[in-house]
Write an enzyme that holds these catalytic residues in place. Sequence first.
Site, mmCIF file in Angstrom:
data_model
loop_
_atom_site.group_PDB
_atom_site.id
_atom_site.type_symbol
_atom_site.label_atom_id
_atom_site.label_comp_id
_atom_site.label_asym_id
_atom_site.label_seq_id
_atom_site.Cartn_x
_atom_site.Cartn_y
_atom_site.Cartn_z
ATOM 1 C CE1 TYR A 1 -3.317 -2.586 0.250
ATOM 2 C CE2 TYR A 1 -3.682 -2.248 2.501
ATOM 3 C CZ TYR A 1 -3.833 -3.102 1.432
ATOM 4 O OH TYR A 1 -4.718 -3.871 1.662
ATOM 5 C CG PHE B 1 -13.371 -2.627 -2.304
ATOM 6 C CD1 PHE B 1 -12.435 -2.167 -1.896
ATOM 7 C CD2 PHE B 1 -13.349 -3.219 -3.591
ATOM 8 C CE1 PHE B 1 -11.302 -1.742 -2.523
ATOM 9 C CE2 PHE B 1 -11.983 -3.071 -4.067
ATOM 10 C CZ PHE B 1 -11.196 -2.332 -3.873
ATOM 11 C CG LEU C 1 -17.097 1.831 3.888
ATOM 12 C CD1 LEU C 1 -16.644 3.095 4.616
ATOM 13 C CD2 LEU C 1 -18.540 1.987 4.505
ATOM 14 N N GLY D 1 -15.141 0.638 -1.736
ATOM 15 C CA GLY D 1 -13.673 1.180 -2.073
ATOM 16 C C GLY D 1 -13.669 2.396 -3.033
ATOM 17 C CB THR E 1 -19.497 0.613 -5.336
ATOM 18 O OG1 THR E 1 -18.789 -0.597 -5.812
ATOM 19 C CG2 THR E 1 -21.068 0.001 -5.227
ATOM 20 C CG LEU F 1 -21.706 3.107 -0.527
ATOM 21 C CD1 LEU F 1 -21.106 3.120 1.026
ATOM 22 C CD2 LEU F 1 -21.939 1.623 -0.818
HETATM 23 N N1 LIG Z 1 -7.070 -7.730 0.594
HETATM 24 C C1 LIG Z 1 -7.589 -7.051 -0.484
HETATM 25 O O1 LIG Z 1 -7.512 -7.540 -1.625
HETATM 26 C C2 LIG Z 1 -7.997 -5.658 -0.203
HETATM 27 C C3 LIG Z 1 -8.220 -5.105 -1.290
HETATM 28 C C4 LIG Z 1 -8.541 -3.416 -1.013
HETATM 29 C C5 LIG Z 1 -8.549 -3.120 0.282
HETATM 30 N N2 LIG Z 1 -8.216 -3.853 1.482
HETATM 31 C C6 LIG Z 1 -8.261 -3.328 2.823
HETATM 32 O O2 LIG Z 1 -9.525 -3.290 3.177
HETATM 33 C C7 LIG Z 1 -9.588 -1.761 3.643
HETATM 34 C C8 LIG Z 1 -11.005 -1.174 3.280
HETATM 35 O O3 LIG Z 1 -10.853 -0.746 1.839
HETATM 36 P P1 LIG Z 1 -10.666 0.367 0.738
HETATM 37 O O4 LIG Z 1 -10.489 1.381 1.844
HETATM 38 O O5 LIG Z 1 -10.170 0.152 -0.168
HETATM 39 O O6 LIG Z 1 -12.428 0.479 0.696
HETATM 40 P P2 LIG Z 1 -13.680 1.067 1.631
HETATM 41 O O7 LIG Z 1 -13.319 0.908 3.120
HETATM 42 O O8 LIG Z 1 -14.676 0.186 1.018
HETATM 43 O O9 LIG Z 1 -13.904 2.599 1.248
HETATM 44 C C9 LIG Z 1 -12.774 3.322 1.308
HETATM 45 C C10 LIG Z 1 -13.386 4.657 0.217
HETATM 46 O O10 LIG Z 1 -14.576 5.278 0.724
HETATM 47 C C11 LIG Z 1 -14.286 6.753 1.437
HETATM 48 N N3 LIG Z 1 -15.004 6.645 2.335
HETATM 49 C C12 LIG Z 1 -14.755 6.234 3.692
HETATM 50 N N4 LIG Z 1 -15.456 6.444 4.747
HETATM 51 C C13 LIG Z 1 -16.396 7.617 3.925
HETATM 52 C C14 LIG Z 1 -17.517 8.187 4.574
HETATM 53 N N5 LIG Z 1 -17.898 8.321 5.867
HETATM 54 N N6 LIG Z 1 -18.114 8.985 3.640
HETATM 55 C C15 LIG Z 1 -17.696 9.138 2.269
HETATM 56 N N7 LIG Z 1 -16.628 8.312 1.736
HETATM 57 C C16 LIG Z 1 -16.038 7.590 2.764
HETATM 58 C C17 LIG Z 1 -12.769 6.544 1.221
HETATM 59 O O11 LIG Z 1 -12.301 7.977 0.827
HETATM 60 P P3 LIG Z 1 -11.810 9.114 2.058
HETATM 61 O O12 LIG Z 1 -10.351 8.859 2.184
HETATM 62 O O13 LIG Z 1 -12.005 10.380 1.505
HETATM 63 O O14 LIG Z 1 -12.750 8.879 3.294
HETATM 64 C C18 LIG Z 1 -12.285 5.755 -0.033
HETATM 65 O O15 LIG Z 1 -12.145 6.407 -1.116
HETATM 66 C C19 LIG Z 1 -8.346 -1.069 3.047
HETATM 67 O O16 LIG Z 1 -7.902 -0.091 3.823
HETATM 68 C C20 LIG Z 1 -7.501 -2.281 2.961
HETATM 69 O O17 LIG Z 1 -6.815 -2.388 4.659
HETATM 70 C C21 LIG Z 1 -7.819 -5.209 1.210
#
Ligand SMILES: NC(=O)c1ccc[n+]([C@@H]2O[C@H](COP(=O)([O-])OP(=O)(O)OC[C@H]3O[C@@H](n4cnc5c(N)ncnc54)[C@H](OP(=O)(O)O)[C@@H]3O)[C@@H](O)[C@H]2O)c1
Length: 313
Positions: free
Chosen positions: A87, A238, A240, A242, A245, A247
């Site tokens: 990351y 994802f 939220l 990611g 998508t 919401l």
């Molecule tokens: N194992 C895997 O293959 C894999 C893949 C992807 C991710 N991950 C892990 O899963 C975690 C979560 O995934 P993710 O961060 O990609 O996706 P997520 O949690 O689904 O969504 C994050 C996205 O939503 C936005 N967001 C978060 N809170 C919000 C809110 N309250 N209101 C509006 N927008 C909001 C964030 O932007 P802002 O920063 O502007 O809030 C960012 O664009 C990652 O941090 C990572 O540790 C693992």
Amino acid sequence: MTSSSAEPAPDSGPTSTTSTTTTSTDSASGPGVFELGGTVTIPRLGFGAMQLPGRWSGPAGDTAKAVAVTRRAVELGARYIDTAAFYFSPTHRANDLLREALYPYASDVTIATKVGPLRNETGEMYAEARPDQLRAEVERNLEDLGVDTLDLVHLRVGRLSGGVAESLGERFAVLAALREEGLIRQLGVSNVTSGQLAEARSIAPVAAVQNRFGVLDQGDAALVDECADAGIAYMPFFALGGGHTDLGQENLRKVGERHGATVHQVAIAWGLARSPSIVQIPGTASLAHLEENVAAGRLVLDEDDMALLGRRG
Ligand SMILES: NC(=O)c1ccc[n+]([C@@H]2O[C@H](COP(=O)([O-])OP(=O)(O)OC[C@H]3O[C@@H](n4cnc5c(N)ncnc54)[C@H](OP(=O)(O)O)[C@@H]3O)[C@@H](O)[C@H]2O)c1
């Protein structure tokens, strides 16, 4: 997380997390706790670090902001932080930011990392690590985070777009051996099928699965239930959407209006209500979004809400 005794704390160490046990307003423990691997108690609302370094093509990361968000997450009660050495953005790396924010780590904070994808300095995920490359990947995380033992390491398999039905046995056996050696406390798998989880479990105990799953993306429902039956944590990524998508779906909005909550809060609460094995790891680089997401731990959805949002099983 126990910090490496060989590593001095960076000058810019934390102000609020230097004690062995952090203080907390406990918002993140609203939905209760999960016994990770049957040995480590974590609140079911954690924090994902992937957004901290900023996007490859987008606004650059901001060190002060990322450090503030991370410390605030822990202050609000998050005790499970998900990261990876891969990351990173052109300007920042998630592991560096976590270390700057939290080192020396409080004993009740669990930092989980993952190995598998190999990413080059142009940001391209160009290959999956071969078994003989995994030790170096684990050692990179140990060094980056400044610890002697990693709390939890996921083997992340398959393509970015989704899992592929390939054997993970040889790679998982390497991580199991590194666990025996004392470099890793607990093991997880990520982006896996039920068959791959079974293969991993035949080699060593699996404490956590990290797959794509969310209220608008319920394709992995059977594995969520399988994890609950087996006492394995299911950490959806994802949850939220990611950032890909939208919401703004009608039923999410309706449930949000009922509770005076945002759609992002409903998405988090839905996962927590969906299965007792789910530990949420929403990702954000925004303090305001973090506060909003953690507050979702106090949002309790009822049967009517769940019926409206769907509950595939
Ligand atoms: N194992 C895997 O293959 C894999 C893949 C992807 C991710 N991950 C892990 O899963 C975690 C979560 O995934 P993710 O961060 O990609 O996706 P997520 O949690 O689904 O969504 C994050 C996205 O939503 C936005 N967001 C978060 N809170 C919000 C809110 N309250 N209101 C509006 N927008 C909001 C964030 O932007 P802002 O920063 O502007 O809030 C960012 O664009 C990652 O941090 C990572 O540790 C693992």
